[in-house]
Design a protein around this motif. Structure first.
Motif, PDB file in Angstrom:
ATOM      1  N   SER A 102      23.854  65.601  40.482  1.00  0.00           N
ATOM      2  CA  SER A 102      24.862  66.621  41.321  1.00  0.00           C
ATOM      3  C   SER A 102      24.478  65.614  42.827  1.00  0.00           C
ATOM      4  N   LYS A 103      25.415  65.365  43.582  1.00  0.00           N
ATOM      5  CA  LYS A 103      25.194  64.468  44.661  1.00  0.00           C
ATOM      6  C   LYS A 103      24.671  65.941  45.782  1.00  0.00           C
ATOM      7  N   THR A 104      24.926  67.268  45.134  1.00  0.00           N
ATOM      8  CA  THR A 104      24.658  67.970  47.115  1.00  0.00           C
ATOM      9  C   THR A 104      23.219  67.759  46.086  1.00  0.00           C
ATOM     10  N   VAL A 154      34.941  57.986  47.004  1.00  0.00           N
ATOM     11  CA  VAL A 154      35.688  56.822  48.384  1.00  0.00           C
ATOM     12  C   VAL A 154      35.568  56.814  49.469  1.00  0.00           C
ATOM     13  N   VAL A 155      35.330  55.406  50.065  1.00  0.00           N
ATOM     14  CA  VAL A 155      35.038  54.934  51.525  1.00  0.00           C
ATOM     15  C   VAL A 155      36.329  55.181  51.566  1.00  0.00           C
ATOM     16  N   ALA A 156      36.734  55.717  52.792  1.00  0.00           N
ATOM     17  CA  ALA A 156      38.098  55.724  53.056  1.00  0.00           C
ATOM     18  C   ALA A 156      38.216  55.290  54.685  1.00  0.00           C
ATOM     19  N   GLU A 185      30.661  62.581  53.810  1.00  0.00           N
ATOM     20  CA  GLU A 185      29.359  61.929  54.058  1.00  0.00           C
ATOM     21  C   GLU A 185      29.930  61.112  55.376  1.00  0.00           C
ATOM     22  N   GLU A 186      28.467  61.031  56.504  1.00  0.00           N
ATOM     23  CA  GLU A 186      29.074  60.151  56.892  1.00  0.00           C
ATOM     24  C   GLU A 186      29.106  58.603  56.308  1.00  0.00           C
ATOM     25  N   CYS A 187      30.063  57.664  57.340  1.00  0.00           N
ATOM     26  CA  CYS A 187      29.948  55.890  56.622  1.00  0.00           C
ATOM     27  C   CYS A 187      28.872  55.508  56.926  1.00  0.00           C
ATOM     28  N   LEU A 188      27.634  54.716  56.329  1.00  0.00           N
ATOM     29  CA  LEU A 188      26.808  54.439  57.171  1.00  0.00           C
ATOM     30  C   LEU A 188      27.148  52.840  56.608  1.00  0.00           C
ATOM     31  N   HIS A 213      26.643  43.981  42.604  1.00  0.00           N
ATOM     32  CA  HIS A 213      28.098  43.399  42.880  1.00  0.00           C
ATOM     33  C   HIS A 213      29.210  44.143  42.507  1.00  0.00           C
ATOM     34  N   LYS A 214      29.409  45.842  42.706  1.00  0.00           N
ATOM     35  CA  LYS A 214      30.365  46.250  42.391  1.00  0.00           C
ATOM     36  C   LYS A 214      31.486  45.929  41.978  1.00  0.00           C
ATOM     37  N   ARG A 215      31.986  45.557  42.664  1.00  0.00           N
ATOM     38  CA  ARG A 215      34.189  44.860  42.781  1.00  0.00           C
ATOM     39  C   ARG A 215      34.274  43.963  42.274  1.00  0.00           C
ATOM     40  N   LEU A 272      19.903  51.624  48.598  1.00  0.00           N
ATOM     41  CA  LEU A 272      19.781  52.211  50.575  1.00  0.00           C
ATOM     42  C   LEU A 272      20.751  50.937  50.954  1.00  0.00           C
ATOM     43  N   MET A 273      21.076  52.124  52.889  1.00  0.00           N
ATOM     44  CA  MET A 273      21.587  51.390  53.030  1.00  0.00           C
ATOM     45  C   MET A 273      20.492  50.366  53.767  1.00  0.00           C
ATOM     46  N   LEU A 274      20.887  49.753  54.410  1.00  0.00           N
ATOM     47  CA  LEU A 274      19.370  48.793  55.661  1.00  0.00           C
ATOM     48  C   LEU A 274      20.123  49.271  57.003  1.00  0.00           C
ATOM     49  N   LEU A 281      18.793  56.344  52.330  1.00  0.00           N
ATOM     50  CA  LEU A 281      19.072  57.007  51.060  1.00  0.00           C
ATOM     51  C   LEU A 281      20.824  56.894  50.934  1.00  0.00           C
ATOM     52  N   ILE A 282      21.820  56.083  50.269  1.00  0.00           N
ATOM     53  CA  ILE A 282      22.735  56.296  49.915  1.00  0.00           C
ATOM     54  C   ILE A 282      23.056  57.273  48.483  1.00  0.00           C
ATOM     55  N   GLU A 283      21.755  57.414  48.044  1.00  0.00           N
ATOM     56  CA  GLU A 283      22.190  57.805  46.092  1.00  0.00           C
ATOM     57  C   GLU A 283      20.681  57.510  46.288  1.00  0.00           C
ATOM     58  N   PHE A 284      20.392  58.706  44.862  1.00  0.00           N
ATOM     59  CA  PHE A 284      19.260  58.234  43.904  1.00  0.00           C
ATOM     60  C   PHE A 284      20.530  58.255  42.421  1.00  0.00           C
TER      61      PHE A 284
HETATM   62  P1  AMP Z   1      27.478  55.327  44.853  1.00  0.00           P
HETATM   63  O1  AMP Z   1      28.736  56.111  43.499  1.00  0.00           O
HETATM   64  O2  AMP Z   1      27.265  57.728  45.685  1.00  0.00           O
HETATM   65  O3  AMP Z   1      26.452  54.344  44.457  1.00  0.00           O
HETATM   66  O4  AMP Z   1      28.653  55.331  46.106  1.00  0.00           O
HETATM   67  C1  AMP Z   1      29.490  53.899  44.930  1.00  0.00           C
HETATM   68  C2  AMP Z   1      29.193  53.702  46.877  1.00  0.00           C
HETATM   69  O5  AMP Z   1      29.864  53.677  47.913  1.00  0.00           O
HETATM   70  C3  AMP Z   1      27.754  52.686  47.364  1.00  0.00           C
HETATM   71  O6  AMP Z   1      27.629  51.930  46.155  1.00  0.00           O
HETATM   72  C4  AMP Z   1      28.257  52.457  48.821  1.00  0.00           C
HETATM   73  O7  AMP Z   1      28.746  50.980  48.484  1.00  0.00           O
HETATM   74  C5  AMP Z   1      29.343  53.158  48.797  1.00  0.00           C
HETATM   75  N1  AMP Z   1      29.051  54.351  49.434  1.00  0.00           N
HETATM   76  C6  AMP Z   1      28.917  55.870  49.221  1.00  0.00           C
HETATM   77  N2  AMP Z   1      28.351  56.576  50.557  1.00  0.00           N
HETATM   78  C7  AMP Z   1      28.109  55.978  51.320  1.00  0.00           C
HETATM   79  C8  AMP Z   1      28.483  56.517  52.873  1.00  0.00           C
HETATM   80  N3  AMP Z   1      27.567  57.416  53.140  1.00  0.00           N
HETATM   81  N4  AMP Z   1      27.748  55.273  53.478  1.00  0.00           N
HETATM   82  C9  AMP Z   1      28.921  53.981  53.964  1.00  0.00           C
HETATM   83  N5  AMP Z   1      29.047  53.882  52.457  1.00  0.00           N
HETATM   84  C10 AMP Z   1      28.432  54.786  51.199  1.00  0.00           C
END
Ligand code: AMP
Ligand code: GLY
Length: 422
Positions: A102-104, A154-156, A185-188, A213-215, A272-274, A281-284
């Motif tokens: 859960s992201k929340t 979706v990073v919009a 979320e705020e875009c990092l 390398h996700k893409r 992590l985003m540096l 933290l982006i996600e765990f």
């Molecule tokens: P996730 O499924 O949470 O790993 O998100 C997929 C991808 O979306 C991540 O690997 C990041 O490249 C991008 N992403 C997720 N959250 C953010 C954020 N807050 N800011 C910028 N990019 C993000």
């Protein structure tokens, strides 16, 4: 020690490959495994989500340790079920696996623990989500709250794109229940890396960094995938930044999980985003990454089994791991069409010659053996890894092996490691 690895991907092949080298090991099974795991373990025809079947097997065969590779069995409670049967399982309980499920939940833990992360808000109503998007503008990140196999983010770059994602997730239900609740979320901005830690509920032992390398396409173009390649270590994560991530992100999270009565044991994968303000933290995820695990296992010098047992026993405080200095690069070979509908049952040859090259290790994922011929069964099929004195050398070794593999229906990215190497 009798060990059961659960899963069938390249990650699980790498775990089996490493565990098979342990002096503590007497027997290794992999459920359900693949033709690669069959070379180092005995495959069991039991599905990774058949928890009742896995517990019965583990009990009947006196398994000492279960190591689940992926999150589905963890989120479904394999650790709880094994514990109830008195069997050690190196992974979080279902309650602690919510860090990935859960992201929340993750955002709430991060806020409570003071972990640096992107500002966020949660929505169950599409109209309210749209209003927030218009108020905050783009870029903005739209995430399905539940598990979505990598398709829920979706990073919009525009408000219209963010609103389209809201319609898709919340109104059209493309992701089912997982997308009915969204997190905005705020875009990092910065370089994205992954840091891995083995945790025993209280202590964390760093397992190294990697960059995925996700893409699907070179230069990070095209749709998202499960991961097309990885390298380790990541020069962008300096020792100082790694310590900052440990102290500000990983340890406070473990303390918060413990305080809530749901201590985290197992492998914690911090995305992590540096940023200019330090690691955020982006996600765990609650397990190793795939293909990150493959390159980490190549670099690990110490016995993995001893470390996993120490994590289960809460004894990581004074535990240390040794690593090879040599970097590793893993290139995923995927089936034409992946990540969409891909070809199946196409013949793959030349693996023996490629594996025999110095510094090469090939891990299987979506392969199958049909009448003695190796064919592809899945989308991500092989992780072809190279190790050498330098990252550039490791990449050359990996692609040298890729070029020995005869599989016309397969493809790979040719630029794994480009952020570090150009
Ligand atoms: P996730 O499924 O949470 O790993 O998100 C997929 C991808 O979306 C991540 O690997 C990041 O490249 C991008 N992403 C997720 N959250 C953010 C954020 N807050 N800011 C910028 N990019 C993000
Ligand atoms: N390679 C990304 C993941 O395993 O989640």
């Amino acid at each position: 020690m009798k060990v059961l690895v659960v899963g069938s991907g390249g990650r699980e092949h790498a775990l089996c490959w490493k565990l098979a080298q342990s002096p503590l090991l007497t027997k290794l099974w992999c459920a359900p495994g693949n033709p690669g795991t069959a070379m180092v373990a005995e495959n069991l025809p039991v599905d990774a989500l058949d928890i009742v079947g896995l517990v019965a097997f583990a009990r009947d065969n006196a398994v000492d340790l279960v190591m689940p590779g992926g999150e589905p069995p963890l989120v479904a409670g394999i650790t709880d079920a094994m514990a109830a049967a008195g069997i050690a399982c190196c992974g979080p309980t279902a309650a602690a696996a919510e860090l990935e499920g859960s992201k929340t939940f993750t955002k709430q833990i991060a806020d409570a623990a003071g972990v640096p992360t992107a500002a966020w808000a949660r929505f169950t109503e599409a109209d309210a989500a749209r209003a927030y998007i218009r108020q905050h503008g783009a870029p903005i990140v739209v995430k399905a709250d539940g598990l979505a196999a990598g398709k829920g983010v979706v990073v919009a770059s525009s408000v219209a794109e963010a609103e389209a994602a809201i319609a898709d997730f919340m109104e059209d239900g493309r992701l089912g229940a997982s997308g009915r609740t969204v997190v905005l979320e705020e875009c990092l901005f910065g370089e994205e890396i992954s840091l891995f830690a083995l945790c025993d509920g209280e202590n964390a032992l760093l397992l190294g960094s990697a960059q995925d390398h996700k893409r699907v396409g070179d230069g990070d173009t095209g749709p998202n995938t499960g991961g097309m390649g990885a390298y380790s270590p990541t020069p962008a994560l300096t020792p100082a930044l790694e310590q900052a991530a440990l102290q500000r992100i990983i340890l406070p999270t473990l303390a918060e999980m413990r305080a809530r009565g749901t201590p985290f044991r197992g492998v914690l994968f911090a995305g992590l985003m540096l940023t200019a303000d330090g690691p955020k933290l982006i996600e765990f995820n609650v397990r190793f990454g795939d293909p990150e695990c493959q390159v980490l296992m190549l670099r690990l010098k110490s016995d993995l089994l001893a470390a996993l047992l120490a994590a289960c026993d809460g004894e990581l405080a004074n535990f240390d791991l040794r690593w090879h200095d040599t970097p590793a690069v893993g290139v995923v070979m995927a089936a034409a069409g992946y990540p969409g509908t891909h070809v199946r049952d196409t013949a793959i040859a030349g693996l023996e010659a490629a594996s025999a090259l110095p510094g090469v290790q090939i891990f299987h994922a979506g392969t199958a053996s049909k009448q003695g011929t190796l064919v592809n069964s899945g989308g991500r099929v092989l992780t072809v890894c190279g190790q050498a004195e330098t990252l550039r050398g490791a990449r050359e070794v990996a692609y040298g092996a890729v070029d020995q593999i005869q599989w016309p229906e397969g493809f790979c990215r040719r630029d794994i490691g480009w952020r570090a190497l150009g």
